[in-house]
Design a protein around this motif. Structure first.
Motif, PDB file in Angstrom:
ATOM      1  N   TYR A 112       0.841  -1.206   0.000  1.00 57.58           N
ATOM      2  CA  TYR A 112       0.000   0.000   0.000  1.00 57.58           C
ATOM      3  C   TYR A 112       0.873   1.251   0.000  1.00 57.58           C
ATOM      4  O   TYR A 112       0.561   2.235  -0.690  1.00 57.58           O
ATOM      5  N   LEU A 113       1.968   1.229   0.768  1.00 56.26           N
ATOM      6  CA  LEU A 113       2.861   2.389   0.796  1.00 56.26           C
ATOM      7  C   LEU A 113       3.549   2.586  -0.557  1.00 56.26           C
ATOM      8  O   LEU A 113       3.798   3.719  -0.981  1.00 56.26           O
ATOM      9  N   GLN A 114       3.868   1.488  -1.222  1.00 58.29           N
ATOM     10  CA  GLN A 114       4.511   1.576  -2.523  1.00 58.29           C
ATOM     11  C   GLN A 114       3.559   2.183  -3.555  1.00 58.29           C
ATOM     12  O   GLN A 114       3.962   3.011  -4.382  1.00 58.29           O
ATOM     13  N   ALA A 136       1.098   8.999   3.592  1.00 53.73           N
ATOM     14  CA  ALA A 136       0.526   8.297   4.749  1.00 53.73           C
ATOM     15  C   ALA A 136       0.573   9.207   5.967  1.00 53.73           C
ATOM     16  O   ALA A 136       1.090  10.330   5.916  1.00 53.73           O
ATOM     17  N   LEU A 137       0.020   8.706   7.053  1.00 52.09           N
ATOM     18  CA  LEU A 137      -0.022   9.448   8.316  1.00 52.09           C
ATOM     19  C   LEU A 137       0.536   8.569   9.423  1.00 52.09           C
ATOM     20  O   LEU A 137       0.091   7.433   9.612  1.00 52.09           O
ATOM     21  N   ALA A 138       1.518   9.085  10.148  1.00 50.73           N
ATOM     22  CA  ALA A 138       2.068   8.381  11.308  1.00 50.73           C
ATOM     23  C   ALA A 138       1.596   9.088  12.567  1.00 50.73           C
ATOM     24  O   ALA A 138       1.809  10.294  12.731  1.00 50.73           O
ATOM     25  N   VAL A 157       3.526  11.979   6.009  1.00 53.10           N
ATOM     26  CA  VAL A 157       4.782  11.416   5.511  1.00 53.10           C
ATOM     27  C   VAL A 157       4.653  10.929   4.072  1.00 53.10           C
ATOM     28  O   VAL A 157       3.558  10.589   3.607  1.00 53.10           O
ATOM     29  N   GLN A 158       5.803  10.896   3.400  1.00 54.59           N
ATOM     30  CA  GLN A 158       5.932  10.283   2.078  1.00 54.59           C
ATOM     31  C   GLN A 158       6.821   9.060   2.227  1.00 54.59           C
ATOM     32  O   GLN A 158       7.952   9.157   2.711  1.00 54.59           O
ATOM     33  N   ALA A 159       6.325   7.917   1.822  1.00 57.91           N
ATOM     34  CA  ALA A 159       7.031   6.655   2.030  1.00 57.91           C
ATOM     35  C   ALA A 159       7.930   6.291   0.848  1.00 57.91           C
ATOM     36  O   ALA A 159       7.606   6.558  -0.316  1.00 57.91           O
ATOM     37  N   GLU A 216      11.423   4.115   4.551  1.00 58.11           N
ATOM     38  CA  GLU A 216      11.715   5.437   5.089  1.00 58.11           C
ATOM     39  C   GLU A 216      10.488   6.313   4.873  1.00 58.11           C
ATOM     40  O   GLU A 216       9.894   6.294   3.795  1.00 58.11           O
ATOM     41  N   LEU A 217      10.109   7.057   5.893  1.00 59.44           N
ATOM     42  CA  LEU A 217       8.961   7.952   5.816  1.00 59.44           C
ATOM     43  C   LEU A 217       9.466   9.381   5.984  1.00 59.44           C
ATOM     44  O   LEU A 217       9.858   9.782   7.072  1.00 59.44           O
ATOM     45  N   ARG A 218       9.486  10.135   4.894  1.00 58.01           N
ATOM     46  CA  ARG A 218       9.949  11.522   4.966  1.00 58.01           C
ATOM     47  C   ARG A 218       8.835  12.405   5.506  1.00 58.01           C
ATOM     48  O   ARG A 218       7.725  12.431   4.964  1.00 58.01           O
TER      49      ARG A 218
END
Length: 203
Positions: free
Chosen positions: A66-68, A73-75, A107-109, A156-158
């Motif tokens: 899903y991240l790909q 996303a939200l952390a 975040v951007q994964a 990695e989540l920027r």
């Protein structure tokens, strides 16, 4: 996140994320329904100075796919939290509330490829949570560690933006002394909130 200005304390976000690393990472499934994964995330600065969160999940977990496909996303991190009784007020015309510390990061994964990157991430997490285990991990047979690394996906989540709520009734100073006294004798979470009151100079 609903965030009244008197609870908005972004300068404390890093401390909360590091002290409470188990996050809820929220993305969406192919149907657009929210998908939540609970996993530890490590905060650090990247080479460019941007703050990132590092984590991993089981390869069997659909999260990484899903991240790909949908990298945004939200952390969400939850710090100490506790019920606050209206008995902290002298005025009886008051109601109960809930006090808490929380951080939400947009975040951007990006998936981290290769065993070397995954091994480096695991060693960082070991150093954070159980440094003594590092020697055991390095001594494990290579075929075993290889299988373990193959069974996970690292990412990695920027951090693009974040909100940090420190909701400790800062706008009601008449109750601070009673709150601190009550929480100082309470549960571990209540004692932690009492400590945060001291950090913020509320008492």
């Amino acid at each position: 996140m609903y965030l009244p200005k008197h609870f908005n304390r972004p300068e404390h976000a890093a401390a909360i994320m590091r002290a409470h690393p188990l996050a809820s990472l929220i993305t969406t499934d192919p149907a657009g329904f929210p998908f939540v994964a609970h996993l530890p995330l490590r905060l650090e600065s990247s080479q460019g100075g941007t703050e990132v969160l590092l984590g991993h999940c089981a390869r069997a977990n659909p999260l990484w796919g899903y991240l790909q496909e949908r990298p945004l996303a939200l952390a969400s991190f939850m710090g100490p939290q506790a019920y606050m009784s209206p008995k902290v007020y002298a005025d009886l015309q008051r109601v109960p509330t809930w006090s808490y510390l929380a951080v939400q990061a947009r975040v951007q994964a990006r998936l981290l490829e290769g065993e070397e990157a995954k091994d480096a991430l695991l060693k960082q997490l070991i150093a954070d949570h159980e440094p003594a285990y590092a020697a055991q991990w390095r001594a494990l047979p290579e075929d075993y560690t290889g299988r373990m690394l193959g069974a996970i996906v690292a990412f990695e989540l920027r951090i693009e933006s974040l909100d940090c709520a420190v909701k400790l009734n800062q706008h009601r100073p008449e109750a601070h002394a009673a709150m601190h006294s009550l929480w100082s004798q309470g549960t571990a979470q209540e004692r932690s909130l009492a400590g945060w009151m001291e950090t913020l100079g509320m008492v």
